[in-house]
Design a protein around this motif. Structure first.
Motif, PDB file in Angstrom:
ATOM      1  N   VAL A  63      -2.133  31.993 -16.693  1.00 54.30           N
ATOM      2  CA  VAL A  63      -1.821  31.136 -17.822  1.00 54.30           C
ATOM      3  C   VAL A  63      -1.557  32.051 -19.013  1.00 54.30           C
ATOM      4  CG1 VAL A  63      -2.613  29.282 -19.332  1.00 54.30           C
ATOM      5  CG2 VAL A  63      -3.322  29.319 -16.923  1.00 54.30           C
ATOM      6  N   SER A  64      -0.365  31.948 -19.585  1.00 53.09           N
ATOM      7  CA  SER A  64      -0.010  32.852 -20.680  1.00 53.09           C
ATOM      8  C   SER A  64      -0.821  32.521 -21.930  1.00 53.09           C
ATOM      9  CB  SER A  64       1.481  32.758 -20.994  1.00 53.09           C
ATOM     10  OG  SER A  64       1.782  31.521 -21.618  1.00 53.09           O
ATOM     11  N   ILE A  65      -0.994  33.518 -22.770  1.00 51.54           N
ATOM     12  CA  ILE A  65      -1.765  33.336 -23.995  1.00 51.54           C
ATOM     13  C   ILE A  65      -1.125  32.270 -24.876  1.00 51.54           C
ATOM     14  CG2 ILE A  65      -2.600  34.479 -26.079  1.00 51.54           C
ATOM     15  CD1 ILE A  65      -3.954  35.293 -23.436  1.00 51.54           C
ATOM     16  N   GLU A  66       0.201  32.239 -24.919  1.00 54.20           N
ATOM     17  CA  GLU A  66       0.889  31.258 -25.764  1.00 54.20           C
ATOM     18  C   GLU A  66       0.645  29.829 -25.293  1.00 54.20           C
ATOM     19  OE1 GLU A  66       2.279  33.974 -24.508  1.00 54.20           O
ATOM     20  OE2 GLU A  66       2.414  35.157 -26.363  1.00 54.20           O
ATOM     21  N   HIS A  81     -19.163  39.904 -19.479  1.00 53.44           N
ATOM     22  CA  HIS A  81     -20.571  40.206 -19.773  1.00 53.44           C
ATOM     23  C   HIS A  81     -20.843  41.679 -19.508  1.00 53.44           C
ATOM     24  CE1 HIS A  81     -24.914  39.840 -19.966  1.00 53.44           C
ATOM     25  NE2 HIS A  81     -25.021  40.319 -18.740  1.00 53.44           N
ATOM     26  N   ASN A  82     -21.121  42.406 -20.585  1.00 51.68           N
ATOM     27  CA  ASN A  82     -21.455  43.839 -20.516  1.00 51.68           C
ATOM     28  C   ASN A  82     -20.312  44.727 -20.033  1.00 51.68           C
ATOM     29  OD1 ASN A  82     -24.027  43.381 -21.472  1.00 51.68           O
ATOM     30  ND2 ASN A  82     -24.979  43.350 -19.446  1.00 51.68           N
ATOM     31  N   SER A  83     -19.151  44.171 -19.807  1.00 52.32           N
ATOM     32  CA  SER A  83     -17.982  44.978 -19.442  1.00 52.32           C
ATOM     33  C   SER A  83     -16.725  44.139 -19.647  1.00 52.32           C
ATOM     34  CB  SER A  83     -18.063  45.450 -17.982  1.00 52.32           C
ATOM     35  OG  SER A  83     -18.095  44.346 -17.090  1.00 52.32           O
ATOM     36  N   ASN A  84     -15.622  44.793 -19.945  1.00 52.65           N
ATOM     37  CA  ASN A  84     -14.359  44.086 -20.145  1.00 52.65           C
ATOM     38  C   ASN A  84     -13.856  43.506 -18.833  1.00 52.65           C
ATOM     39  OD1 ASN A  84     -14.444  44.794 -22.816  1.00 52.65           O
ATOM     40  ND2 ASN A  84     -12.870  46.380 -22.672  1.00 52.65           N
ATOM     41  N   TRP A  85     -13.161  42.382 -18.949  1.00 56.12           N
ATOM     42  CA  TRP A  85     -12.499  41.826 -17.771  1.00 56.12           C
ATOM     43  C   TRP A  85     -11.530  42.852 -17.183  1.00 56.12           C
ATOM     44  CZ3 TRP A  85     -10.745  36.493 -20.116  1.00 56.12           C
ATOM     45  CH2 TRP A  85     -11.822  35.594 -20.062  1.00 56.12           C
ATOM     46  N   GLY A  86     -11.448  42.870 -15.862  1.00 56.61           N
ATOM     47  CA  GLY A  86     -10.415  43.653 -15.192  1.00 56.61           C
ATOM     48  C   GLY A  86      -9.229  42.774 -14.857  1.00 56.61           C
ATOM     49  N   ASN A  87      -8.269  43.318 -14.097  1.00 58.80           N
ATOM     50  CA  ASN A  87      -7.108  42.509 -13.714  1.00 58.80           C
ATOM     51  C   ASN A  87      -6.809  42.602 -12.228  1.00 58.80           C
ATOM     52  OD1 ASN A  87      -5.975  45.022 -13.434  1.00 58.80           O
ATOM     53  ND2 ASN A  87      -4.653  44.865 -15.240  1.00 58.80           N
ATOM     54  N   GLY A  88      -7.798  43.003 -11.446  1.00 55.70           N
ATOM     55  CA  GLY A  88      -7.600  43.082 -10.011  1.00 55.70           C
ATOM     56  C   GLY A  88      -8.760  42.459  -9.262  1.00 55.70           C
ATOM     57  N   ARG A 118      -2.326  40.803 -15.246  1.00 56.28           N
ATOM     58  CA  ARG A 118      -1.656  42.105 -15.411  1.00 56.28           C
ATOM     59  C   ARG A 118      -0.758  42.098 -16.635  1.00 56.28           C
ATOM     60  NH1 ARG A 118      -2.741  45.215 -11.121  1.00 56.28           N
ATOM     61  NH2 ARG A 118      -3.399  44.183  -9.190  1.00 56.28           N
ATOM     62  N   ASN A 119      -0.199  40.941 -16.943  1.00 54.36           N
ATOM     63  CA  ASN A 119       0.573  40.788 -18.163  1.00 54.36           C
ATOM     64  C   ASN A 119      -0.277  40.046 -19.180  1.00 54.36           C
ATOM     65  OD1 ASN A 119       2.934  42.015 -17.013  1.00 54.36           O
ATOM     66  ND2 ASN A 119       3.254  40.085 -15.876  1.00 54.36           N
ATOM     67  N   ALA A 120       0.290  39.667 -20.319  1.00 53.05           N
ATOM     68  CA  ALA A 120      -0.473  38.996 -21.375  1.00 53.05           C
ATOM     69  C   ALA A 120      -0.837  37.585 -20.929  1.00 53.05           C
ATOM     70  CB  ALA A 120       0.330  38.955 -22.664  1.00 53.05           C
ATOM     71  N   GLY A 121      -2.053  37.422 -20.475  1.00 47.96           N
ATOM     72  CA  GLY A 121      -2.488  36.110 -20.027  1.00 47.96           C
ATOM     73  C   GLY A 121      -3.821  36.179 -19.327  1.00 47.96           C
ATOM     74  N   ILE A 122      -4.274  35.027 -18.837  1.00 45.83           N
ATOM     75  CA  ILE A 122      -5.541  34.898 -18.137  1.00 45.83           C
ATOM     76  C   ILE A 122      -5.268  34.583 -16.675  1.00 45.83           C
ATOM     77  CG2 ILE A 122      -7.772  33.740 -18.073  1.00 45.83           C
ATOM     78  CD1 ILE A 122      -7.300  35.179 -20.677  1.00 45.83           C
ATOM     79  N   SER A 123      -5.921  35.310 -15.795  1.00 43.98           N
ATOM     80  CA  SER A 123      -5.782  35.100 -14.362  1.00 43.98           C
ATOM     81  C   SER A 123      -6.846  34.123 -13.888  1.00 43.98           C
ATOM     82  CB  SER A 123      -5.926  36.435 -13.627  1.00 43.98           C
ATOM     83  OG  SER A 123      -5.947  36.239 -12.230  1.00 43.98           O
ATOM     84  N   VAL A 124      -6.422  33.119 -13.124  1.00 46.73           N
ATOM     85  CA  VAL A 124      -7.315  32.046 -12.690  1.00 46.73           C
ATOM     86  C   VAL A 124      -7.287  31.932 -11.173  1.00 46.73           C
ATOM     87  CG1 VAL A 124      -7.871  29.602 -12.882  1.00 46.73           C
ATOM     88  CG2 VAL A 124      -6.757  30.780 -14.789  1.00 46.73           C
ATOM     89  N   SER A 125      -8.475  31.838 -10.574  1.00 45.89           N
ATOM     90  CA  SER A 125      -8.593  31.492  -9.159  1.00 45.89           C
ATOM     91  C   SER A 125      -9.811  30.597  -9.014  1.00 45.89           C
ATOM     92  CB  SER A 125      -8.736  32.750  -8.292  1.00 45.89           C
ATOM     93  OG  SER A 125      -9.907  33.474  -8.640  1.00 45.89           O
TER      94      SER A 125
END
Length: 552
Positions: A63-66, A81-88, A118-125
């Protein structure tokens, strides 16, 4: 279906929290305990489940940030929590689980795992059972509504589209678009404004809201509030009014499955806070909606119905869900603390000043003022308080030494310690005595020790008669308390023993006032002392005691 449970994992302050839900649910705790993290993660997760093209356990969707209808921060990678989100796959992420009870009493759970794309957005599963899709996956129907608070409205608002209004309100920005939200509700149903007015009348006196806009003639939306015979534009309404209007507006605007309210007590009078909690409970039951709110207020908790859930959070986890313990802890101002220091003094300014020398101790101690030693909790009462708070706080009783002998101090101390309660007697007669000792006067005035001793000796000599009279009066009280059957040492014997002490039996409160007069209130006065930065060496006996009690 009924929403019955939320579970948040790995979001901001929260490692893992699971909440069983009633109609009204209240999160309490100190700043930074994770209360807002629960609200924000719930709203973000609900928005992502609704906005994602698909929610699949095996494949992610971005879902894109916009496009997002809510995001707590533009720097969204830091929401882990205690670490940045990853993208994998396998990288740091957050998870929201939402559980419903079906009419046949079986349960279904929707889940949403969130991380950076991986791009500007939030990954959802995740997974959304078919039974829950109708509640969570309607594109034009928000399941959650989030109210972070309001800080006033702009003087003017141009009319906006419904999409702009809903997105702004979903982000929690209704203060900049409140007139638009009210106008939208009015145009969708004439009864909406009347409903808000009716809810308001249950919390405060009757209020009338007028909102109009003529597309052909008006550049800005016109909105007035009528209250107690006065008409005023909405921008001049009190922030408390705006807070209430915003809350009730969200109920109708979103008709959510869960209404998330962050600290509704901030701008409201205690009586209004109590009423609001009750009215929200009635609304929740009538509309089959859950309310989850955070607060620091005992009045919100007190006003909630008996079946409300009250959770005490600490360090991102549930510390207790015992409502009675929570109500006591709020009343004692003890959230985030480890000890409650109950003083016999009504004014604990000097006690607080002493403890402020040691930040680690100060962070862990709550203060409770009293009204003389006769009104201090007895050992049994202090033990009962400790137990009623779930044994989560150490109780320390401060009692002035006054004219007590060492044997009498030990006798009183033993009665408390036998029941697991600590009691602190100042080294001198009272807390103020520490600020009358020659060593402190020397440091504070930057004079010689001999000069400081001279100041104190002069006060003691000039006031010898009232000092002795006060001493004898205190001995009478001690004898009545401790020696009802007789056996007390004579006043003269106790007085003689006290002559070897720093203030020779004088009360610190009295000596401090006399030192102010002798040295000069522009130089040595209570307000000057309280405004100064102490050197960490005042009343170190209290420091050592609290360190021992808390095992710091």
């Amino acid at each position: 279906m009924e929403l019955i449970r939320l579970k948040v994992e790995g979001f901001k302050k929260v490692h893992e929290i699971e909440l069983d839900l009633a109609d009204v649910n209240i999160l309490v705790g100190a700043n930074g305990s994770g209360k807002s993290s629960v609200l924000q993660s719930t709203h973000l997760g609900c928005c992502l489940i609704r906005q994602a093209d698909r929610v699949d356990p095996m494949r992610t969707n971005t879902v894109s940030i916009e496009e997002l209808d809510y995001l707590p921060t533009d720097d969204y990678k830091t929401l882990g929590h205690n670490s940045n989100w990853g993208n994998g796959t396998g990288s740091p992420s957050s998870n929201l689980s939402i559980t419903f009870r079906k009419d046949d009493a079986t349960e279904v759970t929707a889940s949403c795992r969130i991380r950076s794309a991986r791009n500007a957005g939030i990954s959802v599963s995740g997974t959304v059972p078919v039974d829950a899709s109708n509640l969570l996956r309607q594109k034009k129907k928000f399941f959650s509504a989030y109210i972070p608070g309001i800080s006033g409205v702009p003087n003017k608002e141009e009319r906006r589209s419904k999409k702009v209004i809903m997105k702004a309100c979903s982000f929690g920005d209704s203060n900049v678009i409140l007139r638009n939200a009210l106008l939208l509700l009015k145009e969708e149903n004439d009864q909406n404004i009347s409903q808000i007015e009716e809810w308001l009348s249950r919390v405060i006196d009757p209020v009338s809201i007028t909102v109009t806009h003529d597309d052909a003639q008006d550049l800005h939306i016109r909105c007035w509030i009528s209250y107690q015979g006065l008409d005023r534009p909405i921008e001049l309404a009190g922030t408390g009014f705006l807070q209430l209007i915003q809350i009730f507006c969200y109920v109708l605007l979103f008709n959510p499955g869960i209404l998330l309210i962050d600290e509704p007590d901030i701008h409201l009078h205690p009586n209004v806070q109590e009423k609001l909690a009750g009215v929200l409970a009635e609304i929740a039951r009538a509309r089959k909606m859950k309310v989850l709110m955070t607060t620091h207020s005992p009045f919100i908790v007190r006003g909630a119905p008996v079946d409300a859930k009250v959770y005490w959070l600490q360090e991102g986890a549930k510390k207790s869900e015992d409502r009675s313990a929570v109500e006591l802890a709020i009343g004692w101002g003890a959230f985030g603390k480890r000890a409650i220091l109950i003083s016999e003094d009504a004014d604990v300014s000097f006690l607080r000043k002493i403890v402020s020398q040691w930040p680690e101790i100060e962070r862990n101690v709550a203060f409770f003022p009293g009204n003389g030693f006769k009104n201090l909790p007895t050992p049994e009462q202090a033990k009962e308080l400790h137990d009623s708070l779930g044994s989560k706080f150490k109780i320390i009783v401060h009692r002035d030494r006054d004219a007590l002998t060492d044997d009498e101090v030990n006798q009183i101390t033993g009665k408390y310690r036998d029941l697991g309660v600590d009691v602190w007697f100042p080294k001198g007669s009272d807390v103020e005595s520490y600020f009358c000792f020659p060593q402190f006067v020397e440091w504070f005035l930057n004079c010689t020790l001999a000069e400081a001793q001279g100041h104190v000796a002069s006060v003691l000599a000039q006031s010898a008669i009232p000092i002795r009279q006060q001493f004898d009066k205190q001995r009478a009280s001690h004898n009545e308390e401790i020696h009802k059957q007789g056996g007390s040492p004579t006043n003269n014997d106790v007085w003689a023993a006290f002559q070897a002490r720093e203030l020779r039996g004088a009360k610190g409160k009295f000596v401090l006032g006399q030192l102010k007069n002798q040295i000069g209130q522009q130089v040595f006065a209570p307000d000057k002392i309280l405004a100064s930065k102490l050197n960490g060496q005042v009343a170190v006996d209290l420091k050592h005691m609290i360190e021992q009690v808390l095992a710091i």
